[in-house]
Design a protein around this motif. Structure first.
Motif, short mmCIF file in Angstrom:
data_model
loop_
_atom_site.label_atom_id
_atom_site.label_comp_id
_atom_site.label_asym_id
_atom_site.label_seq_id
_atom_site.Cartn_x
_atom_site.Cartn_y
_atom_site.Cartn_z
N ASP A 1 24.66 -6.03 80.89
CA ASP A 1 23.74 -6.95 81.57
C ASP A 1 22.65 -7.42 80.61
OD1 ASP A 1 22.48 -8.48 83.44
OD2 ASP A 1 21.62 -6.80 84.56
N GLU A 2 23.05 -8.14 79.56
CA GLU A 2 22.11 -8.69 78.58
C GLU A 2 22.60 -10.07 78.15
OE1 GLU A 2 20.55 -6.24 75.45
OE2 GLU A 2 21.55 -4.47 76.26
N PRO A 3 21.68 -11.00 77.84
CA PRO A 3 22.10 -12.34 77.41
C PRO A 3 22.79 -12.31 76.05
CG PRO A 3 19.78 -12.31 78.07
CD PRO A 3 20.22 -10.89 77.94
N LEU A 4 23.84 -13.10 75.90
CA LEU A 4 24.57 -13.14 74.64
C LEU A 4 23.68 -13.64 73.50
CD1 LEU A 4 27.49 -12.67 73.55
CD2 LEU A 4 27.83 -15.13 73.75
N ALA A 5 22.81 -14.60 73.79
CA ALA A 5 21.94 -15.15 72.75
C ALA A 5 21.00 -14.08 72.20
CB ALA A 5 21.14 -16.33 73.30
N LEU B 1 27.46 0.63 68.81
CA LEU B 1 27.70 -0.70 68.26
C LEU B 1 28.90 -0.71 67.33
CD1 LEU B 1 26.11 -3.42 68.58
CD2 LEU B 1 24.91 -1.44 69.48
N ALA B 2 29.10 0.38 66.60
CA ALA B 2 30.18 0.43 65.61
C ALA B 2 31.55 0.33 66.26
CB ALA B 2 30.08 1.73 64.81
N GLU B 3 31.67 0.59 67.57
CA GLU B 3 32.96 0.55 68.24
C GLU B 3 33.26 -0.81 68.88
OE1 GLU B 3 33.32 3.70 71.03
OE2 GLU B 3 32.82 5.28 69.58
N ILE B 4 32.28 -1.71 68.91
CA ILE B 4 32.47 -2.98 69.61
C ILE B 4 33.20 -3.97 68.71
CG2 ILE B 4 31.30 -4.94 70.68
CD1 ILE B 4 29.05 -3.06 71.45
N VAL B 5 34.28 -4.55 69.22
CA VAL B 5 35.06 -5.55 68.49
C VAL B 5 34.48 -6.94 68.74
CG1 VAL B 5 37.34 -6.59 68.18
CG2 VAL B 5 37.13 -4.13 68.62
N TYR B 6 34.18 -7.23 70.00
CA TYR B 6 33.55 -8.52 70.29
C TYR B 6 32.70 -8.44 71.55
CZ TYR B 6 37.35 -9.53 73.71
OH TYR B 6 38.23 -9.48 74.76
N LEU B 7 31.82 -9.42 71.70
CA LEU B 7 30.97 -9.59 72.87
C LEU B 7 31.25 -10.98 73.43
CD1 LEU B 7 27.72 -8.22 71.23
CD2 LEU B 7 28.93 -7.08 73.10
N LYS B 8 31.58 -11.05 74.71
CA LYS B 8 31.97 -12.33 75.29
C LYS B 8 31.23 -12.56 76.60
CE LYS B 8 36.14 -14.99 76.44
NZ LYS B 8 37.62 -14.92 76.56
N ALA B 9 30.54 -13.71 76.70
CA ALA B 9 29.80 -14.05 77.91
C ALA B 9 30.77 -14.52 79.00
CB ALA B 9 28.79 -15.15 77.60
N GLU B 10 30.65 -13.89 80.16
CA GLU B 10 31.49 -14.25 81.30
C GLU B 10 30.65 -14.16 82.57
OE1 GLU B 10 35.94 -12.96 80.08
OE2 GLU B 10 34.56 -11.30 80.48
N LEU B 11 30.40 -15.33 83.20
CA LEU B 11 29.58 -15.43 84.39
C LEU B 11 28.19 -14.81 84.14
CD1 LEU B 11 32.30 -14.60 87.09
CD2 LEU B 11 31.48 -16.84 86.33
N ALA C 1 31.22 -16.34 72.58
CA ALA C 1 31.77 -15.13 71.96
C ALA C 1 31.16 -14.82 70.61
CB ALA C 1 33.29 -15.25 71.83
N LEU C 2 30.85 -13.53 70.41
CA LEU C 2 30.44 -12.99 69.13
C LEU C 2 31.48 -11.96 68.70
CD1 LEU C 2 26.67 -12.19 69.93
CD2 LEU C 2 27.58 -14.29 68.93
#
Length: 274
Positions: free
Chosen positions: A195-199, A170-180, A216-217
């Motif tokens: 393969d997980e819901p953004l919410a 998790l510490a390496e993730i800059v952002y999470l973006k839902a696409e399709l 986007a988060l």
């Protein structure tokens, strides 16, 4: 990305014997389990095909194949037993999971209510044999049952790529973006498809990520600042009505901030500017 693990396949595993992986950060506990497993081998044929001191190493061993049952401690460094069980479902051939725990009676009730098999430390041979018998043909623990145990947020996300299980800290993730159908997890180095819901990710990691847009988060620690969006920039990123954009540490790209989210981000922007 994954640290080396003890090889998970034993060349001399007896035909029909359960192939076991022992996962505990304390070597004496693994030794004790080996002794008990030898004691019950006539009743439940088994062979220990590997050992690991944490969930990350255990997942690497399991992804190599050849494990029927994982005997997993709960409290371990780097990745605990509950998080391990959440990721193991993504392995090509996930084993059954039996938790080994020193939890108190209240926590043990949570295991029983969710039909999750466990061994209470100090482990007894008769109880171990019964758990192994039930483990034959058992499926991975359902995610909802694991969530009900109330463990801390995960330290990693996982995905499959070219037939391998990848663990993404998790510490390496800059952002999470839902696409399709998927969520793109972006690090400074590359992208991963989760393969997980953004919410659901927003709820689990509310302290680490902030929503900047409906899709986007962004990691709070990765926000370098905000700039007013130019019309040309918005057109390029497909967001015509965004008034602001997020500047991301370590990345040249920017993400739009929706009109709806900007009021919640103003205080954050003021802190960065001060």
């Amino acid at each position: 990305m994954n640290p080396p693990a003890t090889p998970a396949v034993a060349a001399d595993a007896p035909t029909g014997a359960l192939r076991l992986l022992l996962v505990d950060d304390e070597a004496p506990a693994r030794v004790r389990l080996r002794e008990l497993l030898a004691d019950v081998a006539d009743e439940v044929p088994n062979t220990v095909v590997g050992e690991a001191a944490d969930g990350v190493a255990a997942l690497a061993a399991i992804d190599a194949g050849g494990v029927d049952v994982a005997l997993v401690d709960i409290r371990m460094p780097l990745m605990d037993g509950i998080e391990f069980a959440r990721h193991v479902r993504n392995c090509a051939q996930p084993p059954a999971v039996i938790f080994v725990t020193a939890f108190d009676n209240y926590a043990v009730q949570a295991f029983e209510l969710n039909a999750i098999d466990y061994l209470l430390k100090p482990v007894r041979a008769t109880r171990l044999a019964a758990a192994l018998q039930r483990a034959r043909g058992q499926r991975p623990v359902p995610p909802a049952a694991l969530s009900a145990l109330g463990q801390r947020a995960r330290t990693h996300l996982s995905c499959r790529e070219r037939g391998r299980l990848l663990l993404l800290p998790l510490a390496e993730i800059v952002y999470l973006k839902a696409e399709l159908k998927y969520v793109t997890a972006r690090t400074a180095a590359r992208e991963y498809l989760i393969d997980e819901p953004l919410a659901a990710l927003e709820t689990e990691f509310a302290e680490r990520f902030v929503r900047v847009h409906r899709s986007a988060l962004v990691a709070r620690a990765a926000i370098a600042g905000f700039v007013r969006a130019e019309a040309a920039d918005n057109a390029a990123i497909g967001e015509g009505d965004a008034q602001w954009q997020v500047i991301l540490t370590g990345l040249g790209e920017r993400l739009p901030v929706s009109r709806r989210q900007w009021p919640q981000l103003k205080a954050f922007a003021r802190q960065l500017a001060s």
